[in-house]
Design a protein around this motif. Structure first.
Motif, short mmCIF file in Angstrom:
data_model
loop_
_atom_site.label_atom_id
_atom_site.label_comp_id
_atom_site.label_asym_id
_atom_site.label_seq_id
_atom_site.Cartn_x
_atom_site.Cartn_y
_atom_site.Cartn_z
N ALA A 1 0.83 -1.20 0.00
CA ALA A 1 0.00 0.00 0.00
C ALA A 1 0.87 1.25 0.00
O ALA A 1 2.06 1.19 0.30
N PHE A 2 0.24 2.37 -0.35
CA PHE A 2 0.94 3.66 -0.43
C PHE A 2 0.09 4.71 0.28
O PHE A 2 -1.13 4.75 0.09
N VAL A 3 0.76 5.55 1.08
CA VAL A 3 0.05 6.62 1.79
C VAL A 3 0.72 7.95 1.48
O VAL A 3 1.94 8.05 1.55
N SER A 4 -0.10 8.96 1.11
CA SER A 4 0.47 10.28 0.80
C SER A 4 -0.44 11.40 1.24
O SER A 4 -1.66 11.32 1.11
N ALA A 5 0.16 12.48 1.74
CA ALA A 5 -0.57 13.71 2.03
C ALA A 5 -0.24 14.76 0.97
O ALA A 5 -0.58 15.93 1.11
N GLY A 6 0.39 14.33 -0.11
CA GLY A 6 0.84 15.26 -1.15
C GLY A 6 -0.26 15.65 -2.13
O GLY A 6 -1.44 15.43 -1.88
N SER A 7 0.14 16.22 -3.25
CA SER A 7 -0.78 16.70 -4.30
C SER A 7 -1.79 15.62 -4.69
O SER A 7 -1.44 14.55 -5.18
N THR A 8 -3.09 15.92 -4.48
CA THR A 8 -4.14 14.95 -4.81
C THR A 8 -4.07 14.55 -6.28
O THR A 8 -4.14 13.37 -6.62
N GLY A 9 -3.91 15.54 -7.13
CA GLY A 9 -3.86 15.27 -8.56
C GLY A 9 -2.74 14.30 -8.91
O GLY A 9 -2.95 13.32 -9.62
N ALA A 10 -1.54 14.54 -8.36
CA ALA A 10 -0.39 13.69 -8.67
C ALA A 10 -0.60 12.28 -8.12
O ALA A 10 -0.23 11.30 -8.77
N VAL A 11 -1.20 12.18 -6.94
CA VAL A 11 -1.46 10.85 -6.36
C VAL A 11 -2.44 10.08 -7.25
O VAL A 11 -2.23 8.91 -7.58
N LEU A 12 -3.53 10.75 -7.66
CA LEU A 12 -4.55 10.09 -8.48
C LEU A 12 -3.97 9.65 -9.82
O LEU A 12 -4.16 8.51 -10.25
N VAL A 13 -3.26 10.56 -10.46
CA VAL A 13 -2.67 10.24 -11.76
C VAL A 13 -1.59 9.17 -11.61
O VAL A 13 -1.58 8.16 -12.34
N GLY A 14 -0.71 9.36 -10.65
CA GLY A 14 0.40 8.42 -10.43
C GLY A 14 -0.11 7.02 -10.12
O GLY A 14 0.42 6.02 -10.64
N ALA A 15 -1.15 6.94 -9.29
CA ALA A 15 -1.68 5.63 -8.91
C ALA A 15 -2.16 4.88 -10.15
O ALA A 15 -1.91 3.69 -10.31
N GLN A 16 -2.85 5.59 -11.04
CA GLN A 16 -3.36 4.93 -12.24
C GLN A 16 -2.24 4.57 -13.20
O GLN A 16 -2.22 3.48 -13.76
N LEU A 17 -1.30 5.51 -13.38
CA LEU A 17 -0.23 5.28 -14.35
C LEU A 17 0.78 4.25 -13.86
O LEU A 17 1.24 3.41 -14.61
N ILE A 18 1.16 4.35 -12.60
CA ILE A 18 2.25 3.49 -12.10
C ILE A 18 1.73 2.18 -11.51
O ILE A 18 2.13 1.11 -11.93
N VAL A 19 0.79 2.25 -10.56
CA VAL A 19 0.28 1.02 -9.96
C VAL A 19 -0.68 0.31 -10.91
O VAL A 19 -0.63 -0.89 -11.10
N GLY A 20 -1.56 1.08 -11.52
CA GLY A 20 -2.48 0.52 -12.51
C GLY A 20 -3.73 -0.09 -11.91
O GLY A 20 -3.74 -0.53 -10.77
N LYS A 21 -4.78 -0.10 -12.71
CA LYS A 21 -6.06 -0.64 -12.26
C LYS A 21 -6.08 -2.17 -12.35
O LYS A 21 -5.41 -2.75 -13.20
N ILE A 22 -6.87 -2.78 -11.49
CA ILE A 22 -7.15 -4.22 -11.59
C ILE A 22 -7.84 -4.45 -12.93
O ILE A 22 -8.69 -3.64 -13.34
N LYS A 23 -7.50 -5.54 -13.59
CA LYS A 23 -8.14 -5.85 -14.88
C LYS A 23 -9.65 -5.98 -14.69
O LYS A 23 -10.10 -6.70 -13.80
N GLY A 24 -10.42 -5.30 -15.48
CA GLY A 24 -11.88 -5.36 -15.34
C GLY A 24 -12.45 -4.17 -14.60
O GLY A 24 -13.63 -3.88 -14.71
N VAL A 25 -11.60 -3.45 -13.86
CA VAL A 25 -12.08 -2.24 -13.18
C VAL A 25 -12.06 -1.09 -14.19
O VAL A 25 -11.02 -0.82 -14.80
N GLU A 26 -13.20 -0.43 -14.37
CA GLU A 26 -13.28 0.62 -15.39
C GLU A 26 -12.69 1.94 -14.89
O GLU A 26 -12.08 2.69 -15.64
N ARG A 27 -12.93 2.21 -13.61
CA ARG A 27 -12.41 3.43 -13.01
C ARG A 27 -12.03 3.18 -11.57
O ARG A 27 -12.67 2.40 -10.89
N SER A 28 -11.01 3.91 -11.14
CA SER A 28 -10.55 3.74 -9.78
C SER A 28 -11.02 4.94 -8.95
O SER A 28 -10.51 6.04 -9.10
N PRO A 29 -12.02 4.75 -8.10
CA PRO A 29 -12.59 5.88 -7.37
C PRO A 29 -11.78 6.25 -6.11
O PRO A 29 -11.12 5.40 -5.53
N LEU A 30 -11.85 7.51 -5.74
CA LEU A 30 -11.30 7.98 -4.47
C LEU A 30 -12.47 8.08 -3.50
O LEU A 30 -13.48 8.72 -3.79
#
Lengths: 336, 336
Positions: B102-131
């Motif tokens: 797991a990853f925990v951050s108090a940093g830029s919300t935008g960067a966390v959201l984008v980074g999570a999708q680009l680097i960690v990636g979504k589970i196959k079959g998940v259309e969107r990753s909600p916050l």
């Protein structure tokens, strides 16, 4: 003289506290301003009986008989169509026929919204008629437009809301150059959902409003804008969360005060100041929510309205008439 | 033993109080639970220096060097792509590579959201990753899903949000048969905007969630549902209005207390009880907002996070791992 009066037809049977609080509000309005004439619409015998206990200028309250009632259990569309002798239908026809300038009701929101459109009708050129309550802020209030029944708005609707809201706040509430903002999830112009992204540049291009950009929901209670534009789904969420969260928080403060002997004493000492502070956050002081863009003014007050809210709603109609708002709406929405 | 540890990579440079409060939160988490190992990601020399003043099990906090920082002024997409040695990017890669759960951050919300999708990636079959932040209610808290950056959702997204939120509340927070509701402008099934009307019957048809119907915004603070489903535009409005209105009302209570000598004394007498009551309404107690549907857990805490919120966010990750939530998401979202 009769011509200079603002004539308001009032649904005397609508709301939790009808007819007593509605009648009382009408009497207080007439006693407070000699510019008002009220048509009290509802069951004649009940209203005449209720009026007996009040002192007022008899020439400025007239009872108009309506034998039916629309309740919140009725389907709004069906009720307006079939109950043609309901207090809402009869009172709205007075506006339609030009006998009244405005209509005030604490009755079924659905029936008022539907009835207003079907009976009074929209000004030519107005695409949608928004319901625009005043919501309390830290320093005063703001017009939240739209909170009506028509969700899934288009950008052209929101532009008209911004213009009508702007005129209303300027000429009815005397706010100079009202600040107009659109509800958004961030302040940057590229933020937003499809609707907001489409609407933003259109608002920016309007010469006749003071558009200040996006407003994030956290700034709404903070006196950031005078006219807050959004589609009715978002408007309803904001309005109802405002009510719900306010109630919950104030309830928690009260409960915590009651929870011990010491804090009860503390509570007594802060009671007066607390009450004054929170009075600002009550909607009663400003009257009900205007429905704009119709051939006349329609004001929907809370179902739980007491006399003071009814009175303030009726008094709001004076500026609406004197400032010729309907004419201004026509000029502003058609010319653009 | 090492294998049973829940390993959390923490952005030690993000947020208003970094690195001190972040480091402190990590130390407190490790001291509170022997199931936790933390990778503190950021400028090595700064972090080692900060850690010197704390006592903790040295084998369970490891500093990982990252030389760059992403600030809130950076464009999220560009920052994640170009600042590959930032604390956010490095920490997310630890999750991607399976070194952290797991990853925990108090940093830029935008960067966390984008980074999570680009680097960690979504589970196959998940259309969107909600916050999905936890919002406080009168009696506890509810998961508000989605408050992320992707507005204009489709009904299939909302159905996945409902399922993921349900599993999360059940298995991470131990809420039996969590009540799932969709944000709407009325309770009847035919109410709503296009999106809600499309989604309602789909949710009703889901056998694996406890769908209780619509929730009006006024009921949100009232412990009406455990999982509150909406698109991210509406979710952001709710979340931010919650913060803004809470702050305004509590500020008004405080100001009214300070406004006279008598009420100041009253304020002293209720202070303790009031603080206890309002502590419930603070989000710090529950930790940050999980971002769901990724190959690992990502938790975004407030930019203003202090050690307690960081600690609680890190501890949340234990159940997430032990309950094998990612596997449950896969089974539940793919099979249906």
């Amino acid at each position: 003289m009769e011509n200079e009066l603002t004539k308001v037809s009032v649904d005397a049977m609508g709301g939790d506290n009808a007819p007593l609080e509605i009648v009382k509000g009408a009497v207080e309005a007439v006693n407070e301003s000699d510019k008002i004439k009220v048509f009290l619409v509802g069951k004649e015998e009940v209203l005449n009986e209720t009026l007996k206990s009040f002192e007022y200028d008899k020439s400025r309250i007239e009872v108009v008989n309506a034998t039916e009632e629309i309740t919140c259990d009725d389907s709004p569309v069906a009720a307006v169509r079939t109950k043609t002798d309901s207090s809402i239908s009869v009172a709205l026809r007075l506006v339609k026929e030009g006998q009244a300038d405005a209509f005030v009701s604490a009755g079924s929101t659905g029936a008022v919204l539907v009835g207003a459109q079907l009976i009074v009708g929209k000004i030519k050129g107005v695409e949608r008629s928004p319901l625009a309550p005043l919501i309390p802020t830290r320093k005063g209030y703001a017009l939240l437009i739209d909170c009506g029944a028509n969700v899934d708005a288009r950008s052209s609707h929101l532009v008209q809301f911004a213009k009508m809201g702007s005129i209303y706040m300027r000429d009815v509430f005397g706010i100079k150059n009202p600040r107009v903002a659109i509800v958004n999830v961030g302040l940057e112009e590229e933020k937003g959902n499809k609707l907001v992204k489409e609407t933003y540049p259109l608002l920016k291009d309007c010469d006749d409003i003071n558009f200040i950009g996006s407003i994030e929901a956290r700034e709404i209670p903070n006196d950031f804008a005078d006219v807050i534009v959004c589609d009715a789904f978002v408007g309803n969420v904001i309005l109802k969360l405002y009510e719900g969260l306010g109630k919950t928080l104030i309830g928690m403060v009260k409960e915590s005060i009651k929870s011990s002997f010491i804090s009860k004493i503390g509570g007594l000492l802060i009671k007066k100041k607390l009450k004054m502070a929170l009075a600002n956050m009550s909607s009663d002081a400003y009257g009900g929510a205007p429905m704009l863009g119709l051939n006349g003014l329609v004001i929907k007050t809370h179902g739980s309205s007491k006399a003071i809210e009814v009175k303030n709603s009726i008094l709001q109609c004076i500026s609406f008439k004197e400032q010729n708002i309907t004419e201004k709406f026509k000029q502003n929405l058609v010319q653009n």
